[in-house]
Design a protein around this motif. Structure first.
Motif, PDB file in Angstrom:
ATOM      1  N   LYS A   1     -11.544  -7.326   7.421  1.00 47.84           N
ATOM      2  CA  LYS A   1     -12.190  -8.640   7.475  1.00 47.84           C
ATOM      3  C   LYS A   1     -12.730  -9.051   6.113  1.00 47.84           C
ATOM      4  O   LYS A   1     -12.629 -10.223   5.726  1.00 47.84           O
ATOM      5  N   SER A   2     -13.305  -8.137   5.374  1.00 42.85           N
ATOM      6  CA  SER A   2     -13.890  -8.470   4.071  1.00 42.85           C
ATOM      7  C   SER A   2     -12.945  -8.191   2.905  1.00 42.85           C
ATOM      8  O   SER A   2     -12.938  -8.917   1.918  1.00 42.85           O
ATOM      9  N   GLN A   3     -12.121  -7.160   3.023  1.00 37.66           N
ATOM     10  CA  GLN A   3     -11.302  -6.741   1.890  1.00 37.66           C
ATOM     11  C   GLN A   3      -9.867  -7.244   1.949  1.00 37.66           C
ATOM     12  O   GLN A   3      -9.136  -7.163   0.967  1.00 37.66           O
ATOM     13  N   GLY A   4      -9.438  -7.729   3.115  1.00 40.21           N
ATOM     14  CA  GLY A   4      -8.070  -8.195   3.233  1.00 40.21           C
ATOM     15  C   GLY A   4      -7.083  -7.046   3.377  1.00 40.21           C
ATOM     16  O   GLY A   4      -7.443  -5.928   3.736  1.00 40.21           O
ATOM     17  N   LEU A   5      -5.829  -7.317   3.056  1.00 40.32           N
ATOM     18  CA  LEU A   5      -4.750  -6.377   3.322  1.00 40.32           C
ATOM     19  C   LEU A   5      -4.561  -5.323   2.239  1.00 40.32           C
ATOM     20  O   LEU A   5      -3.895  -4.319   2.471  1.00 40.32           O
ATOM     21  N   CYS A   6      -5.137  -5.556   1.070  1.00 38.34           N
ATOM     22  CA  CYS A   6      -4.778  -4.722  -0.085  1.00 38.34           C
ATOM     23  C   CYS A   6      -5.122  -3.246   0.117  1.00 38.34           C
ATOM     24  O   CYS A   6      -4.446  -2.372  -0.439  1.00 38.34           O
ATOM     25  N   GLY A   7      -6.140  -2.949   0.915  1.00 38.38           N
ATOM     26  CA  GLY A   7      -6.524  -1.561   1.077  1.00 38.38           C
ATOM     27  C   GLY A   7      -5.957  -0.891   2.312  1.00 38.38           C
ATOM     28  O   GLY A   7      -6.278   0.273   2.597  1.00 38.38           O
ATOM     29  N   LEU A   8      -5.095  -1.615   3.062  1.00 36.23           N
ATOM     30  CA  LEU A   8      -4.596  -1.078   4.318  1.00 36.23           C
ATOM     31  C   LEU A   8      -3.289  -0.307   4.127  1.00 36.23           C
ATOM     32  O   LEU A   8      -2.488  -0.631   3.251  1.00 36.23           O
ATOM     33  N   PRO A   9      -3.045   0.696   4.984  1.00 38.63           N
ATOM     34  CA  PRO A   9      -1.739   1.357   4.988  1.00 38.63           C
ATOM     35  C   PRO A   9      -0.705   0.468   5.670  1.00 38.63           C
ATOM     36  O   PRO A   9      -1.032  -0.617   6.165  1.00 38.63           O
ATOM     37  N   ARG A  10       0.526   0.905   5.705  1.00 35.77           N
ATOM     38  CA  ARG A  10       1.575   0.168   6.402  1.00 35.77           C
ATOM     39  C   ARG A  10       1.367   0.338   7.903  1.00 35.77           C
ATOM     40  O   ARG A  10       1.382   1.445   8.428  1.00 35.77           O
ATOM     41  N   LEU A  11       1.156  -0.788   8.581  1.00 32.74           N
ATOM     42  CA  LEU A  11       0.862  -0.772  10.013  1.00 32.74           C
ATOM     43  C   LEU A  11       2.125  -1.039  10.826  1.00 32.74           C
ATOM     44  O   LEU A  11       3.005  -1.789  10.387  1.00 32.74           O
ATOM     45  N   ASN A  12       2.197  -0.460  12.006  1.00 28.02           N
ATOM     46  CA  ASN A  12       3.329  -0.682  12.903  1.00 28.02           C
ATOM     47  C   ASN A  12       2.865  -1.197  14.256  1.00 28.02           C
ATOM     48  O   ASN A  12       1.845  -0.761  14.807  1.00 28.02           O
TER      49      ASN A  12
END
Length: 514
Positions: A192-203
């Motif tokens: 919510k605050s950081q956006g997608l940049c810190g996320l792993p590849r989601l399925n």
């Protein structure tokens, strides 16, 4: 030179030196003439009653008055102009709109998973439009904040939850998007605050027999990516195979992805298949994935003691989407997202704390300001139509409608099997009756090299003929390696066995020369 034209309280002033008109208003008078407006509305309702609710539900009248696009545009005179039109001409516009629109309340409109009419729900729709309020704070929508909570509670109770959350959304697809977004937030609240940049590849996982185009749309919209939507195989009836789901989740993990969301279906769009929810829940619990049930089409089966077993295990889901505007005929749009969550995930995920709406020093319980649960700001009141209808017929009345739909579908299949030329795609599990019509010229010629190509052209031609003649509307589509077939959806409370017989007769009549 000045030219004045007085109309009610408005004076229109035009000068030769100024190319634009200026409206001079008497600030002591309203711009709206209530007497004139209410007379217009009364006349409009007369047209609605006659053209839409009398002729539009009468089998002696057409489902549609077909016109080609260019001809229709001319008939409607769609151009918008600088000056307004007199009331008599506006009423003709209303008449034309009613005349040339598809009569979705007609018993022989069987084209989509909406249609028919419930008059109590329609009264709720009229009242909603007239009140014109916004369902985001208790101060502007006190009746509807409380009403929505009660309707959602009633729906959740049918799912099997004594507690939970939810809201009405603009369609089942949007409900599924909400579920996907909330599931991601639960796994990764920092998004919510950081956006997608810190996320792993989601399925995401969904079956090959559902409207996975919508799942892919929301995966793209949320930044998950369509390549990360994994398609799970289905059995011969179109139901998700839990073992294949388990294997694909395990494979995704081994490849470095993070599976987080499974979208299963109760009542697929085409075949009306119900995924085995209990077995899928076992897989989701094993891998700690969010389980969402898209019950937009089939959720209303929960009212029926006779047929609710089709959703066995639905209470184990994290979220459920359900469209009462489909099988219950509540009217567009009426789409609920139901959550088992009691930790206020909806609000935590979507709140922006807008101070112009959600002041923290109000004089009532702030939990009644439900707008911060939604990604929308303005949100239409969709609960009244269902509430009023539920009040009118009760849960027993809804159960009767569901059971009647199953009985009508069963009757249609029985009659279809007695006639030459009708070939079922499969025995229906729900009220979706999928079939091919084989014209006399093609019967017994299944071995011909071009048989499938010829068969694929039958349904589109019959569909064109029925629409141009206005006798009925039913949908068709291909599915996988199966060429175009008809999909008859049997659910409108207006349908009778006479309509079922007419449907079969009309398919034969329209296709006998192909």
């Amino acid at each position: 030179m000045l030219d004045f034209c007085k109309c009610s309280c408005v004076t229109l002033l035009t000068t030769a030196d100024e190319p634009e008109s200026h409206i001079l208003c008497d600030l002591n008078e309203p711009l709206v003439d209530h007497t004139e407006g209410q007379l217009f509305l009364n006349d409009t309702f007369k047209i609605i009653m006659e053209e839409v609710l009398c002729k539009g539900t009468d089998i002696k009248h057409k489902v549609c008055e077909w016109k080609e696009p260019k001809e229709l545009a001319l008939l409607l005179d769609l151009e918008l102009r600088a000056t307004g039109e007199p009331q008599h001409r506006l009423l003709q516009r209303v008449q034309d709109v009613a005349k040339y629109s598809i009569k979705t309340s007609h018993p022989r409109f069987m084209n989509q998973q909406f249609g028919g009419v419930d008059y109590h729900a329609l009264a709720g729709r009229f009242l909603t439009e007239a009140l014109n309020t916004n369902l985001y704070t208790y101060e502007v929508a006190p009746v509807f904040v409380l009403m929505e909570a009660e309707v959602l509670r009633g729906l959740r109770q049918l799912v099997g939850w004594t507690e939970g959350d939810g809201l009405f959304c603009p369609g089942g697809s949007a409900s599924n998007m909400y579920a996907m977004n909330i599931a991601r937030y639960q796994h990764f609240p920092e998004v919510k605050s950081q956006g997608l940049c810190g996320l792993p590849r989601l399925n995401i996982f969904t079956s090959s027999d559902v409207r996975n185009a919508a799942v892919c749309t929301w995966a793209a919209f949320l930044g998950i990516g369509t390549d990360n939507v994994i398609i799970v195989e289905v059995d011969e009836g179109g139901r998700m195979i839990p073992d294949d789901l388990d294997e694909k989740i395990t494979l995704a993990k081994s490849q470095g992805a993070v599976p987080f969301f499974v979208s299963c279906t109760s009542g697929t769009t085409v075949r009306g298949a119900f995924d085995p929810l209990d077995l899928i829940a076992d897989v989701c619990e094993k891998h700690k994935l969010w389980m969402h049930v898209d019950a937009a089409w089939g959720g209303s089966v929960l009212f029926s003691k006779q047929h609710s077993h089709l959703l066995k295990g639905v209470y184990r889901a994290n979220s459920v989407s359900w469209n009462p505007h489909k099988m219950l005929v509540a009217g567009l749009q009426c789409s609920a997202l139901l959550l088992q969550d009691t930790t206020d995930l909806l609000r935590k995920c979507h709140s922006a704390n807008a101070t112009y709406l959600f002041q923290q020093d109000k004089f009532y319980d702030l939990n009644l300001d439900v707008g911060d649960k939604s990604v929308q700001c303005s949100r239409k009141v969709d609960c009244l139509k269902l509430w009023l209808m539920w009040k009118a017929v009760g849960s027993i009345g809804f159960a009767e409608r569901v059971d009647k739909a199953f009985n009508q579908a069963r009757y249609l299949v029985e009659q279809m099997k007695k006639r030459e030329g009708f070939h079922l795609l499969q025995e229906p599990e729900f009220v979706n009756v999928c079939f091919w019509f084989i014209p006399p010229s093609m019967r017994g010629k299944e071995g011909m090299a071009d048989y499938q190509d010829r068969l694929a052209k039958v349904a589109p031609v019959i569909k064109e003929r029925m629409m141009k003649q206005g006798t009925m509307m039913v949908g068709y589509q291909p599915l996988g390696n199966k060429v175009n077939f008809f999909r008859m959806v049997v659910f409108s409370p207006l349908l009778t066995q006479k309509d079922m017989d007419f449907f079969l007769d009309e398919i034969e009549r329209l296709g006998k020369d192909l």
